[in-house]
Design a protein around this motif. Structure first.
Motif: not given
Length: 360
Positions: A118-126, A331-340
């Motif tokens: 999860g962290a690697e994906l989120r670091a790229c914007g996924v 759907r919106l609940a699946l969006l990340p809530r904090v910046a990565a």
């Protein structure tokens, strides 16, 4: 403005075209699924994700990134996550530390896998990955195979919960798949229509047990393009009995439900009749899905994507289908809530470095 954007589509290449942007701006489109063709390196992926968010901040950027043979991004620093079977095998290996030591090591490794993934994906914007697989490994299904943790639903549930804990630590939601279970059938629903002739009692006692035990942990679920004729003549993803009566009412699941890819063979034949993508999408949404996926159809002009968007728009205008506000909330609940953290910051994060050391 529509209260719900249920369509998850794809984009053609490494960057957005004018056609991609037009489609992503459509109010019925709620997200995009990325594939290997959308990957060149981390810099390119990050730019692509930023461009998607520039079109609309609420678009959910998804990917199938489980580990093992289902991992879209493998180079330029991305960690190779092991197939989930490796965690199940680790569970059985107690070594010299006594009974249960292997299980404890496996759950810790599963959390590490989820966090790194999860962290690697989120670091790229996924935003989101369609993982974990909750199917049981009966040793028969080639399409599931080593994507499954184990044969025992108790082992599957605890390892999946541990992996989902790691995803949560990275700020990413989860998706259990393929409800009520794809591991028993040999046929591949990408190219065939699998049929599982077992009774509902047998399926609920075995394959579907993880969905019951994880009902408070699962954020979303993806049903299987498998027909269980003793329950319903339609595949589970098009069956209100499976999605509403069993998954939501009996098992108590309240999160989002994604259809599997509507372009798969298992989604193209309903009630003995070949259906269009629009007909399949409406059938899935009416049955209880909140979002529907159409994958790998943006290539060569993407006429199928446009036909689906136009068909759903027409169906809405005619009153044949109505969007649901509760589905938009899911759907919106699946969006990340904090910046990565960005990639360079992640690489020196103590939690990340520790997780890398715990991978099997």
């Amino acid at each position: 403005m529509t209260p719900h954007a249920p369509l998850i589509i794809d984009v053609e290449g490494l960057s957005l075209t004018a056609v991609d942007r037009r489609r992503l701006k459509h109010p019925l489109v709620g997200g995009v699924t990325l594939f290997g063709r959308n990957w060149q390196d981390r810099e390119q992926l990050t730019k692509l994700c930023r461009a998607i968010k520039k079109v609309r901040r609420d678009l959910l950027i998804c990917v199938d990134h489980e580990g093992g043979r289902v991992q879209r991004f493998r180079t330029d620093g991305f960690t190779h996550i092991p197939a989930m079977r490796a965690l199940g095998e680790l569970w059985l290996n107690d070594g010299k530390r006594g009974e249960g030591a292997g299980a404890m090591q496996a759950t810790n490794a599963a959390t590490a896998c989820g966090f790194v993934l999860g962290a690697e994906l989120r670091a790229c914007g996924v935003d989101f990955s369609f993982t974990p697989v909750l199917d049981l490994d009966f040793g028969e299904s080639s399409v599931i195979g080593d994507r499954a943790f184990a044969r025992d639903p108790r082992v599957v549930s605890l390892l999946a919960k541990s992996l989902m804990h790691g995803l949560m630590q990275s700020g990413m939601a989860n998706c259990g798949k393929h409800f009520p279970g794809h591991g028993y059938v040999k046929a591949d629903s990408h190219v065939d229509i699998p049929v599982d002739k077992r009774s509902l009692k047998a399926i609920l006692a075995d394959d579907s047990a993880p969905y019951d035990w994880l009902s408070t942990t699962l954020c979303s679920v993806m049903p299987a393009h498998v027909i269980y004729p003793k329950v319903d003549a339609r595949p589970a993803g098009f069956s209100s009995k499976w999605l509403n009566d069993i998954l939501r009412t009996q098992l108590g699941f309240n999160g989002a439900i994604f259809s599997d890819d509507l372009s798969m063979a298992g989604a193209r034949l309903l009630d003995g009749k070949e259906v269009s993508f629009t007909e399949a999408a409406m059938a899935a949404l009416r049955a209880g899905c909140d979002m529907v996926l159409l994958c790998n159809q943006s290539l060569d002009g993407g006429q199928a994507v446009d036909a689906l968007i136009d068909g759903m728009t027409e169906a809405q205008l005619k009153g044949d289908w109505a969007p649901q506000e509760v589905s938009e909330e899911r759907r919106l609940a699946l969006l990340p809530r904090v910046a990565a953290p960005d990639w360079d910051s992640l690489m020196v994060q103590p939690e990340y470095m520790h997780a890398l050391d715990q991978l099997p």
